[in-house]
Design a protein around this motif. Structure first.
Motif, PDB file in Angstrom:
ATOM      1  N   ALA A   1       0.814  -1.219   0.000  1.00 43.23           N
ATOM      2  CA  ALA A   1       0.000   0.000   0.000  1.00 43.23           C
ATOM      3  C   ALA A   1       0.848   1.270   0.000  1.00 43.23           C
ATOM      4  CB  ALA A   1      -0.928  -0.003   1.217  1.00 43.23           C
ATOM      5  N   LEU A   2       1.868   1.320   0.863  1.00 41.29           N
ATOM      6  CA  LEU A   2       2.614   2.570   1.054  1.00 41.29           C
ATOM      7  C   LEU A   2       3.716   2.775   0.022  1.00 41.29           C
ATOM      8  CD1 LEU A   2       2.942   2.533   4.957  1.00 41.29           C
ATOM      9  CD2 LEU A   2       1.165   3.584   3.562  1.00 41.29           C
ATOM     10  N   ASP A   3       4.392   1.688  -0.364  1.00 40.07           N
ATOM     11  CA  ASP A   3       5.556   1.841  -1.242  1.00 40.07           C
ATOM     12  C   ASP A   3       5.293   1.384  -2.675  1.00 40.07           C
ATOM     13  OD1 ASP A   3       6.924   2.850   0.901  1.00 40.07           O
ATOM     14  OD2 ASP A   3       7.911   0.965   1.418  1.00 40.07           O
ATOM     15  N   THR A   4       4.762   0.166  -2.843  1.00 34.45           N
ATOM     16  CA  THR A   4       4.558  -0.353  -4.203  1.00 34.45           C
ATOM     17  C   THR A   4       3.587   0.519  -4.986  1.00 34.45           C
ATOM     18  OG1 THR A   4       4.944  -2.605  -3.401  1.00 34.45           O
ATOM     19  CG2 THR A   4       3.882  -2.371  -5.557  1.00 34.45           C
ATOM     20  N   PHE A   5       2.450   0.876  -4.344  1.00 34.01           N
ATOM     21  CA  PHE A   5       1.428   1.658  -5.039  1.00 34.01           C
ATOM     22  C   PHE A   5       1.372   3.114  -4.569  1.00 34.01           C
ATOM     23  CE2 PHE A   5      -0.162  -2.744  -5.469  1.00 34.01           C
ATOM     24  CZ  PHE A   5      -0.255  -2.809  -6.856  1.00 34.01           C
TER      25      PHE A   5
ATOM     26  N   ASP B   1      -5.212   3.095   2.565  1.00 33.68           N
ATOM     27  CA  ASP B   1      -5.115   2.118   1.483  1.00 33.68           C
ATOM     28  C   ASP B   1      -4.702   0.752   2.007  1.00 33.68           C
ATOM     29  OD1 ASP B   1      -5.713   3.761  -0.904  1.00 33.68           O
ATOM     30  OD2 ASP B   1      -3.944   4.870  -0.264  1.00 33.68           O
ATOM     31  N   ALA B   2      -3.894   0.729   3.065  1.00 33.62           N
ATOM     32  CA  ALA B   2      -3.553  -0.546   3.688  1.00 33.62           C
ATOM     33  C   ALA B   2      -4.813  -1.211   4.242  1.00 33.62           C
ATOM     34  CB  ALA B   2      -2.527  -0.335   4.800  1.00 33.62           C
ATOM     35  N   GLY B   3      -5.670  -0.407   4.879  1.00 35.20           N
ATOM     36  CA  GLY B   3      -6.932  -0.949   5.373  1.00 35.20           C
ATOM     37  C   GLY B   3      -7.834  -1.427   4.245  1.00 35.20           C
ATOM     38  N   LEU B   4      -7.854  -0.685   3.135  1.00 33.51           N
ATOM     39  CA  LEU B   4      -8.702  -1.070   2.002  1.00 33.51           C
ATOM     40  C   LEU B   4      -8.204  -2.351   1.341  1.00 33.51           C
ATOM     41  CD1 LEU B   4      -9.333   2.438   0.384  1.00 33.51           C
ATOM     42  CD2 LEU B   4     -10.978   1.026   1.649  1.00 33.51           C
ATOM     43  N   PHE B   5      -6.903  -2.577   1.334  1.00 32.07           N
ATOM     44  CA  PHE B   5      -6.357  -3.823   0.816  1.00 32.07           C
ATOM     45  C   PHE B   5      -6.956  -5.016   1.553  1.00 32.07           C
ATOM     46  CE2 PHE B   5      -2.669  -2.385  -1.747  1.00 32.07           C
ATOM     47  CZ  PHE B   5      -2.649  -3.424  -2.670  1.00 32.07           C
ATOM     48  N   VAL B   6      -6.850  -4.981   2.871  1.00 36.14           N
ATOM     49  CA  VAL B   6      -7.364  -6.082   3.683  1.00 36.14           C
ATOM     50  C   VAL B   6      -8.890  -6.123   3.607  1.00 36.14           C
ATOM     51  CG1 VAL B   6      -7.337  -7.160   5.958  1.00 36.14           C
ATOM     52  CG2 VAL B   6      -5.382  -5.805   5.201  1.00 36.14           C
ATOM     53  N   GLY B   7      -9.513  -4.946   3.558  1.00 29.30           N
ATOM     54  CA  GLY B   7     -10.969  -4.888   3.461  1.00 29.30           C
ATOM     55  C   GLY B   7     -11.494  -5.513   2.188  1.00 29.30           C
ATOM     56  N   ALA B   8     -10.777  -5.350   1.073  1.00 27.71           N
ATOM     57  CA  ALA B   8     -11.208  -5.959  -0.189  1.00 27.71           C
ATOM     58  C   ALA B   8     -11.210  -7.474  -0.083  1.00 27.71           C
ATOM     59  CB  ALA B   8     -10.285  -5.505  -1.329  1.00 27.71           C
ATOM     60  N   PHE B   9     -10.189  -8.021   0.551  1.00 23.45           N
ATOM     61  CA  PHE B   9     -10.137  -9.469   0.772  1.00 23.45           C
ATOM     62  C   PHE B   9     -11.343  -9.924   1.610  1.00 23.45           C
ATOM     63  CE2 PHE B   9      -8.919 -13.353   2.893  1.00 23.45           C
ATOM     64  CZ  PHE B   9      -8.110 -14.036   1.988  1.00 23.45           C
ATOM     65  N   GLY B  10     -11.594  -9.207   2.710  1.00 23.69           N
ATOM     66  CA  GLY B  10     -12.718  -9.567   3.573  1.00 23.69           C
ATOM     67  C   GLY B  10     -14.060  -9.398   2.888  1.00 23.69           C
ATOM     68  N   LEU B  11     -14.194  -8.380   2.034  1.00 25.81           N
ATOM     69  CA  LEU B  11     -15.447  -8.178   1.313  1.00 25.81           C
ATOM     70  C   LEU B  11     -15.721  -9.336   0.362  1.00 25.81           C
ATOM     71  CD1 LEU B  11     -17.849  -6.343   0.629  1.00 25.81           C
ATOM     72  CD2 LEU B  11     -16.404  -5.224  -1.085  1.00 25.81           C
TER      73      LEU B  11
ATOM     74  N   VAL C   1      -6.705  -2.701  -9.476  1.00 25.86           N
ATOM     75  CA  VAL C   1      -6.649  -4.096  -9.920  1.00 25.86           C
ATOM     76  C   VAL C   1      -6.200  -4.996  -8.768  1.00 25.86           C
ATOM     77  CG1 VAL C   1      -5.529  -5.718 -11.514  1.00 25.86           C
ATOM     78  CG2 VAL C   1      -6.222  -3.434 -12.307  1.00 25.86           C
ATOM     79  N   ALA C   2      -5.280  -4.504  -7.946  1.00 27.95           N
ATOM     80  CA  ALA C   2      -4.836  -5.282  -6.783  1.00 27.95           C
ATOM     81  C   ALA C   2      -5.994  -5.505  -5.812  1.00 27.95           C
ATOM     82  CB  ALA C   2      -3.688  -4.573  -6.083  1.00 27.95           C
ATOM     83  N   TYR C   3      -6.859  -4.494  -5.637  1.00 23.50           N
ATOM     84  CA  TYR C   3      -8.045  -4.673  -4.795  1.00 23.50           C
ATOM     85  C   TYR C   3      -8.927  -5.799  -5.334  1.00 23.50           C
ATOM     86  CZ  TYR C   3      -7.168  -0.118  -2.521  1.00 23.50           C
ATOM     87  OH  TYR C   3      -6.644   0.926  -1.820  1.00 23.50           O
ATOM     88  N   VAL C   4      -9.117  -5.830  -6.661  1.00 26.97           N
ATOM     89  CA  VAL C   4      -9.928  -6.882  -7.281  1.00 26.97           C
ATOM     90  C   VAL C   4      -9.301  -8.250  -7.018  1.00 26.97           C
ATOM     91  CG1 VAL C   4     -10.762  -7.811  -9.470  1.00 26.97           C
ATOM     92  CG2 VAL C   4     -10.858  -5.347  -9.047  1.00 26.97           C
ATOM     93  N   GLY C   5      -7.972  -8.351  -7.165  1.00 24.89           N
ATOM     94  CA  GLY C   5      -7.290  -9.604  -6.880  1.00 24.89           C
ATOM     95  C   GLY C   5      -7.493 -10.043  -5.440  1.00 24.89           C
ATOM     96  N   MET C   6      -7.431  -9.098  -4.518  1.00 27.65           N
ATOM     97  CA  MET C   6      -7.668  -9.411  -3.108  1.00 27.65           C
ATOM     98  C   MET C   6      -9.089  -9.932  -2.892  1.00 27.65           C
ATOM     99  SD  MET C   6      -5.329  -9.132  -0.757  1.00 27.65           S
ATOM    100  CE  MET C   6      -3.770  -8.371  -0.319  1.00 27.65           C
TER     101      MET C   6
END
Length: 410
Positions: A255-259, A265-275, A317-322
């Protein structure tokens, strides 16, 4: 008696949402959901804090290693405890201990004295509590609902965890951004107490308790190895769990470095997986129950989603993958848990589910170190790709083992 007559003699199966009409299970589920949300406050805050202090993904991996190593060290003791002692009371004690640890970490953080070592130490103590909680939690569910509702209960039980995974990290990141790490840790401690209160109101059916000498770990392993499908379920659970490690260890760097994102955004990454996991559990549970190869198919979906995360050109796209990976994850974990909880006799269920919890959370310490090391040597993308491979490669073998006949278990 005809099949139709037999079916009419049984209580009707409820949907995942319908099983919440059962009072004991509903109270338990609400308490567990609050506790899970608090745990994700802790997870996202601890990861971000250690990454902020060290700028090392390997150090974040050390936090996750500490949190989950207890499930391996205490597997025999924790599983035996779930079979020998009142599971509800065992859960109340473990949650109470976790509340004390969480409150202590919050106090130290609010006083400005926190260090990476203190966060890792707190994660270790919380992990010891988790080691006793998981087998008791899993073995308690069949005592709260009818056998016909076990599938739905396990599915909605998984929803509580994954709904927390969808909501908790986002709320946790917002709390960290607005009120600080100490407040996030304090809210986690309060969530443990909420679960203790819910458990105090629950009255499960009487539990058959194991007597005599406590079975050794090797005896439990031999029991599971004697049934090819059970062993395949544990292998599947292991690689499914390993492939989800990027959401614990790699998210801060992704979240912080790659994108180039922010804490939210770190929270949204994990949230997308949980959703993705939550939507799958709520909409596809009945469909998956009727699919003979649901478990290996779910493994392929989960691995494909994590591959997409590693290859994603943009954070969207990473969110979709998650989300895709989360859907495969919940389908696979639900099917593996249902298989064991429905087939293993009650007297052995606690220790077998303790072994399942080792496969589910006990492998994460090593996955955390592996993914953290790969990220340090290469980057978070490469680590995500590497962690997706075991679940993809072993799915065909799991499918073949599940087709083998189940021998009688003594």
């Amino acid at each position: 008696m005809t099949a139709g007559a037999s079916d009419r003699g049984r209580p009707p199966r409820r949907s995942p949402l319908g099983v919440l009409r059962v009072r004991e299970f509903r109270i338990y589920w609400l308490g567990a959901s609050l506790s899970s949300i608090g745990t994700w406050f802790q997870n996202i805050a601890a990861g971000l804090l250690v990454y902020e202090l060290t700028r090392s993904t390997l150090a974040v991996g050390a936090v996750n290693f500490a949190q989950f190593i207890g499930s391996i060290l205490l597997v025999s003791v924790a599983g035996g405890a779930a079979d020998r002692y009142d599971r509800r009371r065992l859960l109340m004690v473990s949650q109470g201990v976790a509340a004390v640890v969480g409150a202590t970490l919050a106090t130290v953080t609010l006083l400005g004295a926190v260090t990476p070592a203190i966060v890792i130490g707190a994660a270790l103590l919380l992990g010891f509590s988790l080691a006793f909680m998981v087998p008791a939690l899993l073995a308690l569910v069949p005592l709260l609902v009818d056998e016909a509702d076990l599938d739905a209960a396990i599915a909605i039980n998984s929803v509580s965890f994954n709904l927390a995974r969808a909501v908790g990290p986002v709320l946790g990141a917002l709390v960290v951004g607005s009120a600080g790490y100490g407040v996030a840790f304090a809210l986690n401690a309060l969530s443990f107490l909420a679960f203790v209160g819910a458990l105090a109101l629950v009255r499960p059916r009487p539990q058959r308790r194991a007597e005599g000498d406590r079975p050794r770990l090797l005896e439990t392993i031999r029991l599971v190895r004697s049934v090819p499908a059970w062993w395949a379920v544990l292998v599947a659970t292991t690689v499914i769990s390993m492939s989800t490690d990027p959401i614990n260890t790699l998210v801060p760097e992704l979240a912080l470095d790659t994108f180039g994102g922010r804490e939210l955004d770190a929270g949204l990454f994990v949230g997308a997986f949980g959703l993705g996991a939550t939507l799958t559990a709520l909409t596809l549970t009945d469909w998956l129950r009727r699919r003979r190869r649901a478990l290996p198919g779910s493994m392929l979906v989960q691995g494909a989603g994590m591959l997409l995360v590693g290859l994603a050109p943009t954070i969207g796209v990473a969110y979709v993958g998650m989300a895709i990976s989360g859907g495969g994850f919940i389908a696979g974990i639900t099917r593996s848990s249902v298989r064991l909880q429905s087939e293993v006799p009650d007297l052995q269920r606690g220790r077998v589910m303790a072994l399942w919890s080792v496969a589910f959370v006990g492998t994460r310490p090593f996955a955390a170190l592996i993914s953290g090391a790969i990220a340090e040597i290469a980057n978070a993308r490469v680590a995500a790709l590497a962690l997706s491979l075991p679940v993809l490669l072993l799915a065909p073998w799991v499918g073949r083992q599940l087709e083998r006949p189940t021998p009688p278990v003594r």
